[in-house]
Design a protein around this motif. Sequence first.
Motif, short mmCIF file in Angstrom:
data_model
loop_
_atom_site.label_atom_id
_atom_site.label_comp_id
_atom_site.label_asym_id
_atom_site.label_seq_id
_atom_site.Cartn_x
_atom_site.Cartn_y
_atom_site.Cartn_z
N HIS A 6 0.83 -1.20 0.00
CA HIS A 6 0.00 0.00 0.00
C HIS A 6 0.87 1.25 0.00
N PRO A 7 0.45 2.29 -0.71
CA PRO A 7 1.19 3.56 -0.61
C PRO A 7 1.13 4.08 0.81
N SER A 8 2.17 4.78 1.22
CA SER A 8 2.18 5.36 2.57
C SER A 8 1.13 6.45 2.66
N GLY A 9 0.74 6.75 3.90
CA GLY A 9 -0.27 7.80 4.10
C GLY A 9 0.17 9.13 3.54
N SER A 10 1.44 9.48 3.70
CA SER A 10 1.90 10.77 3.19
C SER A 10 1.84 10.82 1.67
N THR A 11 2.14 9.69 1.01
CA THR A 11 2.05 9.64 -0.45
C THR A 11 0.60 9.78 -0.89
N ARG A 12 -0.30 9.11 -0.20
CA ARG A 12 -1.71 9.19 -0.55
C ARG A 12 -2.22 10.62 -0.38
N ILE A 13 -1.86 11.25 0.72
CA ILE A 13 -2.30 12.62 0.96
C ILE A 13 -1.78 13.54 -0.13
N ALA A 14 -0.51 13.36 -0.51
CA ALA A 14 0.07 14.20 -1.56
C ALA A 14 -0.66 14.00 -2.88
N ASP A 15 -0.99 12.75 -3.22
CA ASP A 15 -1.71 12.47 -4.47
C ASP A 15 -3.11 13.06 -4.44
#
Length: 268
Positions: A241-250
Amino acid sequence: MRFAISFIVSCGLLAGTSSGFAREGVEVGGNSTFSKLVPAGDVERSAVQQYAQMLQQAAAQNALGRDDHPQVQRLRAIARRIIPFSYEWNPRARDWKWEVNLIGSRQINAFCMPGGKIAFYSGILDQLKLSDDEVAMVMGHEIAHALREHARERMGKNAATSIGASVLSQVLGLGQTGQALTNYGAQLLTLQFSRQDESEADLVGMELAARAGYNPQAGVTLWQKMGAASGGAPPQWLSTHPSGSTRIADIQKNLPKVMPLYERARKG
């Protein structure tokens, strides 16, 4: 075996292409051609069976939310607003027999199986204290997995790998998919999605929620809550799974594409 998979990729069959015209919202391309290795109807029938068994087990443990439970009514109301916007993403969704149920469990989890079979665990609602906007983001994400046929895609890849290059041409002609499906149908509740699948579901789910009148900015607070709840989760490179920070950035990157849809829905 590697040659067989590489052949599919080199022929440009791994992912579908866009329909060639601009549309409002997110851009994720077409569904994977690997999903076409397994008949959609068979996957959906298998999902119906798996879902029914899960509900029976929950009911036997007195863990299935009643129809008059406030959280069940809340989830179904949100689903009724989101589902009509699913049809553009997958024409089959119009004929799915959608279901939404609540399972009493401390798990922070939710899913939507092929054919529109949705389940939320009470833990994700109770422990994260989700707002309606955040619930819509979770639900949109899970529905997106079904619309984009990620489970069917994983089964197709498994089938291609197990059957091998010697009969790959037959698989592409859908000649051996019934037997392959029998081997993988029981995996619907345990299939692991790729990082790409998860990122794609985030974006499609965000658009579905926005079109239904839910604030897509809730995706940021949702993943902040998920990050706080997961504590010592593994770093992104150790997880599918993508990390939370990556998801938030996307999500933040794509907000300009969906905020107009939300504003329009809210005014309408």
